[in-house]
Design a protein around this motif. Structure first.
Motif, PDB file in Angstrom:
ATOM      1  N   CYS A   1       0.836  -1.203   0.000  1.00  0.00           N
ATOM      2  CA  CYS A   1       0.000   0.000   0.000  1.00  0.00           C
ATOM      3  C   CYS A   1       0.868   1.251   0.000  1.00  0.00           C
ATOM      4  CB  CYS A   1      -0.963   0.007   1.184  1.00  0.00           C
ATOM      5  SG  CYS A   1      -0.213   0.341   2.798  1.00  0.00           S
ATOM      6  N   TYR A   2       0.212   2.388  -0.266  1.00  0.00           N
ATOM      7  CA  TYR A   2       0.873   3.693  -0.289  1.00  0.00           C
ATOM      8  C   TYR A   2       1.184   4.191   1.118  1.00  0.00           C
ATOM      9  CZ  TYR A   2      -0.786   4.897  -5.120  1.00  0.00           C
ATOM     10  OH  TYR A   2      -1.038   4.976  -6.450  1.00  0.00           O
ATOM     11  N   VAL A   3       2.225   5.012   1.227  1.00  0.00           N
ATOM     12  CA  VAL A   3       2.415   5.932   2.352  1.00  0.00           C
ATOM     13  C   VAL A   3       2.809   7.288   1.763  1.00  0.00           C
ATOM     14  CG1 VAL A   3       3.017   4.275   4.157  1.00  0.00           C
ATOM     15  CG2 VAL A   3       4.813   5.127   2.641  1.00  0.00           C
ATOM     16  N   ASP A   4       2.347   8.391   2.378  1.00  0.00           N
ATOM     17  CA  ASP A   4       2.719   9.704   1.856  1.00  0.00           C
ATOM     18  C   ASP A   4       2.944  10.749   2.943  1.00  0.00           C
ATOM     19  OD1 ASP A   4       0.166  10.487   2.677  1.00  0.00           O
ATOM     20  OD2 ASP A   4      -0.370  11.410   0.757  1.00  0.00           O
ATOM     21  N   SER A   5       3.065  10.309   4.209  1.00  0.00           N
ATOM     22  CA  SER A   5       3.325  11.275   5.275  1.00  0.00           C
ATOM     23  C   SER A   5       3.978  10.581   6.460  1.00  0.00           C
ATOM     24  CB  SER A   5       2.029  11.950   5.736  1.00  0.00           C
ATOM     25  OG  SER A   5       1.181  11.011   6.397  1.00  0.00           O
ATOM     26  N   VAL A   6       4.770  11.356   7.190  1.00  0.00           N
ATOM     27  CA  VAL A   6       5.376  10.830   8.414  1.00  0.00           C
ATOM     28  C   VAL A   6       4.282  10.484   9.422  1.00  0.00           C
ATOM     29  CG1 VAL A   6       6.860  11.412  10.379  1.00  0.00           C
ATOM     30  CG2 VAL A   6       7.548  12.051   8.044  1.00  0.00           C
TER      31      VAL A   6
ATOM     32  N   PRO B   1       5.815  -7.564   8.667  1.00  0.00           N
ATOM     33  CA  PRO B   1       5.732  -6.146   8.310  1.00  0.00           C
ATOM     34  C   PRO B   1       4.833  -5.937   7.092  1.00  0.00           C
ATOM     35  CG  PRO B   1       7.807  -7.061   7.557  1.00  0.00           C
ATOM     36  CD  PRO B   1       7.142  -8.135   8.384  1.00  0.00           C
ATOM     37  N   VAL B   2       4.252  -4.774   7.022  1.00  0.00           N
ATOM     38  CA  VAL B   2       3.432  -4.401   5.882  1.00  0.00           C
ATOM     39  C   VAL B   2       4.320  -3.724   4.840  1.00  0.00           C
ATOM     40  CG1 VAL B   2       1.542  -2.919   5.086  1.00  0.00           C
ATOM     41  CG2 VAL B   2       1.338  -4.165   7.246  1.00  0.00           C
ATOM     42  N   ASP B   3       4.273  -4.207   3.617  1.00  0.00           N
ATOM     43  CA  ASP B   3       5.044  -3.609   2.533  1.00  0.00           C
ATOM     44  C   ASP B   3       4.397  -2.305   2.086  1.00  0.00           C
ATOM     45  OD1 ASP B   3       6.792  -5.712   2.625  1.00  0.00           O
ATOM     46  OD2 ASP B   3       6.042  -6.703   0.814  1.00  0.00           O
ATOM     47  N   VAL B   4       5.207  -1.259   1.944  1.00  0.00           N
ATOM     48  CA  VAL B   4       4.690   0.045   1.541  1.00  0.00           C
ATOM     49  C   VAL B   4       5.539   0.627   0.417  1.00  0.00           C
ATOM     50  CG1 VAL B   4       3.700   0.555   3.813  1.00  0.00           C
ATOM     51  CG2 VAL B   4       6.044   1.290   3.288  1.00  0.00           C
ATOM     52  N   VAL B   5       4.897   1.472  -0.382  1.00  0.00           N
ATOM     53  CA  VAL B   5       5.579   2.248  -1.412  1.00  0.00           C
ATOM     54  C   VAL B   5       5.312   3.720  -1.130  1.00  0.00           C
ATOM     55  CG1 VAL B   5       5.570   0.479  -3.215  1.00  0.00           C
ATOM     56  CG2 VAL B   5       3.570   1.951  -2.953  1.00  0.00           C
ATOM     57  N   VAL B   6       6.307   4.550  -1.298  1.00  0.00           N
ATOM     58  CA  VAL B   6       6.111   5.986  -1.125  1.00  0.00           C
ATOM     59  C   VAL B   6       5.389   6.517  -2.355  1.00  0.00           C
ATOM     60  CG1 VAL B   6       7.242   8.225  -0.923  1.00  0.00           C
ATOM     61  CG2 VAL B   6       8.116   6.269   0.367  1.00  0.00           C
ATOM     62  N   GLU B   7       4.284   7.218  -2.111  1.00  0.00           N
ATOM     63  CA  GLU B   7       3.510   7.781  -3.216  1.00  0.00           C
ATOM     64  C   GLU B   7       4.017   9.173  -3.564  1.00  0.00           C
ATOM     65  OE1 GLU B   7      -0.986   9.135  -4.611  1.00  0.00           O
ATOM     66  OE2 GLU B   7      -0.564   8.794  -2.485  1.00  0.00           O
ATOM     67  N   LEU B   8       4.432   9.348  -4.819  1.00  0.00           N
ATOM     68  CA  LEU B   8       4.808  10.652  -5.340  1.00  0.00           C
ATOM     69  C   LEU B   8       3.587  11.281  -5.989  1.00  0.00           C
ATOM     70  CD1 LEU B   8       7.065  12.737  -6.049  1.00  0.00           C
ATOM     71  CD2 LEU B   8       7.331  11.483  -8.217  1.00  0.00           C
ATOM     72  N   ALA B   9       3.196  12.469  -5.540  1.00  0.00           N
ATOM     73  CA  ALA B   9       2.013  13.131  -6.080  1.00  0.00           C
ATOM     74  C   ALA B   9       2.205  13.449  -7.556  1.00  0.00           C
ATOM     75  CB  ALA B   9       1.733  14.418  -5.313  1.00  0.00           C
ATOM     76  N   ALA B  10       1.134  13.330  -8.306  1.00  0.00           N
ATOM     77  CA  ALA B  10       1.161  13.647  -9.736  1.00  0.00           C
ATOM     78  C   ALA B  10       0.979  15.147  -9.919  1.00  0.00           C
ATOM     79  CB  ALA B  10       0.085  12.870 -10.478  1.00  0.00           C
ATOM     80  N   GLY B  11       2.014  15.895  -9.594  1.00  0.00           N
ATOM     81  CA  GLY B  11       1.973  17.342  -9.743  1.00  0.00           C
ATOM     82  C   GLY B  11       1.642  18.054  -8.457  1.00  0.00           C
TER      83      GLY B  11
ATOM     84  N   ARG C   1      -0.653  20.139  -7.824  1.00  0.00           N
ATOM     85  CA  ARG C   1      -2.088  20.198  -7.533  1.00  0.00           C
ATOM     86  C   ARG C   1      -2.744  18.822  -7.642  1.00  0.00           C
ATOM     87  NH1 ARG C   1      -4.878  23.039 -11.197  1.00  0.00           N
ATOM     88  NH2 ARG C   1      -3.220  23.001 -12.760  1.00  0.00           N
ATOM     89  N   GLY C   2      -1.941  17.783  -7.530  1.00  0.00           N
ATOM     90  CA  GLY C   2      -2.460  16.427  -7.627  1.00  0.00           C
ATOM     91  C   GLY C   2      -3.289  16.047  -6.415  1.00  0.00           C
ATOM     92  N   ARG C   3      -3.642  14.804  -6.357  1.00  0.00           N
ATOM     93  CA  ARG C   3      -4.509  14.303  -5.283  1.00  0.00           C
ATOM     94  C   ARG C   3      -3.616  13.973  -4.084  1.00  0.00           C
ATOM     95  NH1 ARG C   3      -8.527   9.583  -7.073  1.00  0.00           N
ATOM     96  NH2 ARG C   3      -6.610   8.378  -6.903  1.00  0.00           N
ATOM     97  N   THR C   4      -3.589  12.747  -3.627  1.00  0.00           N
ATOM     98  CA  THR C   4      -2.720  12.366  -2.518  1.00  0.00           C
ATOM     99  C   THR C   4      -1.286  12.229  -3.027  1.00  0.00           C
ATOM    100  OG1 THR C   4      -3.220  10.034  -2.925  1.00  0.00           O
ATOM    101  CG2 THR C   4      -4.567  11.172  -1.307  1.00  0.00           C
ATOM    102  N   GLY C   5      -0.359  12.002  -2.115  1.00  0.00           N
ATOM    103  CA  GLY C   5       1.029  11.816  -2.501  1.00  0.00           C
ATOM    104  C   GLY C   5       1.928  12.934  -2.005  1.00  0.00           C
ATOM    105  N   VAL C   6       3.213  12.603  -1.820  1.00  0.00           N
ATOM    106  CA  VAL C   6       4.216  13.571  -1.376  1.00  0.00           C
ATOM    107  C   VAL C   6       4.542  14.504  -2.545  1.00  0.00           C
ATOM    108  CG1 VAL C   6       6.439  13.856  -0.252  1.00  0.00           C
ATOM    109  CG2 VAL C   6       5.147  11.740   0.088  1.00  0.00           C
ATOM    110  N   ARG C   7       4.642  15.780  -2.259  1.00  0.00           N
ATOM    111  CA  ARG C   7       4.842  16.770  -3.324  1.00  0.00           C
ATOM    112  C   ARG C   7       6.293  16.909  -3.764  1.00  0.00           C
ATOM    113  NH1 ARG C   7      -0.462  15.839  -3.060  1.00  0.00           N
ATOM    114  NH2 ARG C   7      -1.706  17.581  -3.833  1.00  0.00           N
ATOM    115  N   THR C   8       7.252  16.643  -2.896  1.00  0.00           N
ATOM    116  CA  THR C   8       8.654  16.867  -3.225  1.00  0.00           C
ATOM    117  C   THR C   8       9.480  15.609  -2.974  1.00  0.00           C
ATOM    118  OG1 THR C   8       9.289  17.593  -1.007  1.00  0.00           O
ATOM    119  CG2 THR C   8       8.401  19.270  -2.512  1.00  0.00           C
TER     120      THR C   8
END
Length: 421
Positions: free
Chosen positions: A142-147, A165-175, A177-184
């Motif tokens: 699943c995604y993670v996008d915040s501490v 452990p749960v496997d996670v991927v860091v979500e990079l926001a699509a721009g 003004r995108g939806r969820t996801g890390v901006r930088t």
């Protein structure tokens, strides 16, 4: 989860023949009734058996040709029978958006689930921990996008006594003004550091979703995908991926830009572990007559093939109050309408059974249980005729029907697709 063939046909399932009451779904399917003459009520949603088979085969071939693995988004249909068909056609697993959907998948025995969303619900994490601990072969990402999200996941999993452990991927926001996801990228690194500080989570890759990028075009999508690919490489170079994970997940891909995803993922450099290039498009399975008809990669690269719309909603003309107006008995409860109105495509004559093009007939609006049709001069449509409509946006077509007839071109119903929204 019991097989849908064992369920009894009754009032729960709209449009099914009243005289089938008490039969199992399997018994009704074995009768191979005709959609038009077999006692079905209108409105009735039909899924084309031929178009479905074509679309499944086409996407399998596309993924193979471009070196991609495939986890189609199951929230499009929420139909385990279709999940099985997708897995038979080479899918790596099935993508979910919500914990409820993942529970449906697990009840049906799906062994690999990619949750393309953040997961911070403690109750859902308790359920997930129990599923992982009970089945060593179950793979979940699943995604993670915040501490803060990482902290909440860790807290809930420790409280649940999670052993895996749960496997996670860091979500990079699509721009920006995108939806969820890390901006930088710096923010992505901070989230990855937070994951590394826990024992309940394991970083396995990076991911995102380009489908909600404002003003998306091929150039913008490619720029974002190049950032995603670079993020995976940077994380790998920094030693953020443990060798024990076996492969590095890089995932994206809605139903509009998977050609650009294929191009970008072809540039993933050699990493310390094999890259699992995971595409998640889901709307292809039924395709549509609106949102995706002119927007899929197959429109841009016709030599790759073409998807076929598989849905048609049949409703009956119940009123013809003026020469320029008619009403059928399908409305908002029956037809997807969140993005586009249905399209009147064909008319089945109530007297002769002949099917002809719906020339001069346009759906102009939907009430709760009526479609408003504008009829031009000479439009051949009368009370009692059936109007076949094309639909837009598969996600909100499937969710209105719990049992959908799977229909061959001659009208023979060969199966029924059970949905679980």
């Amino acid at each position: 989860m019991p097989a849908p063939t064992h369920e009894r046909v009754d009032h729960r399932f709209k449009a099914l023949p009243p005289d089938a009451e008490g039969l199992t779904v399997g018994e009704l399917a074995a009768q191979r009734r005709n959609l038009f003459t077999g006692g079905f009520l209108t409105p009735v949603l039909a899924l084309s058996a031929e178009s479905l088979a074509h679309n499944l085969r086409l996407m399998e071939e596309y993924a193979e040709r471009h070196g991609l693995l495939f986890a189609p988004h199951g929230k499009t249909s929420m139909a385990p029978q279709l999940f099985d068909r997708q897995l038979e056609h080479g899918a790596w697993g099935i993508t979910a958006a919500m914990p409820h959907q993942a529970r449906v998948y697990r009840a049906h025995g799906i062994a690999r689930i990619f949750l393309a969303n953040e997961l911070v619900d403690a109750a859902a994490l308790r359920w997930l921990a129990a599923e992982l601990d009970a089945d060593p072969d179950f793979r979940f990402v699943c995604y993670v996008d915040s501490v803060r999200g990482v902290e909440l996941m860790d807290e809930a999993l420790r409280a649940a006594g999670a052993r895996r452990p749960v496997d996670v991927v860091v979500e990079l926001a699509a721009g920006e003004r995108g939806r969820t996801g890390v901006r930088t990228e710096a923010g992505c690194a901070a989230v990855a550091d937070a994951v590394a500080s826990t024992t309940t989570l394991r970083l396995v890759g990076v991911a995102g979703y380009e489908g909600t990028m404002p003003g998306a075009d091929a150039e913008l999508v490619r720029e974002w995908l190049d950032r995603l690919v670079s993020l995976a490489a940077d994380f790998d170079e920094a030693g953020r991926f443990s060798p024990e994970i076996g492969e590095i997940v890089v995932s994206a891909g809605g139903s509009e830009w998977f050609d650009t995803v294929a191009e970008a993922f072809a540039t993933i450099p050699e990493l310390s572990l094999p890259a699992l290039k995971l595409l998640r498009s889901g709307a292809y399975v039924s395709h549509d007559d609106g949102q995706y008809r002119d927007r899929t990669p197959f429109n841009r690269i016709p030599e790759e093939g073409a998807l076929r719309p598989a849905f048609r909603l049949w409703s009956q003309v119940v009123s013809r109050p003026t020469p320029g107006q008619a009403f059928t008995n399908a409305g908002k409860r029956d037809a997807a309408h969140d993005l586009h109105l249905p399209e009147a495509q064909v008319v089945r004559d109530a007297r002769t059974g002949e099917i002809r093009a719906a020339e001069g007939v346009t759906v102009t609006g939907l009430s709760d249980q009526h479609a408003w049709l504008a009829t031009e001069a000479g439009a051949d449509v009368e009370v009692g005729d059936w109007v076949g409509m094309g639909l837009s946006h598969p996600c909100t077509s499937f969710d209105k029907w719990q049992l959908i007839p799977l229909v061959e071109a001659d009208g023979t119903v060969v199966d029924y697709i059970r949905t679980y929204f």
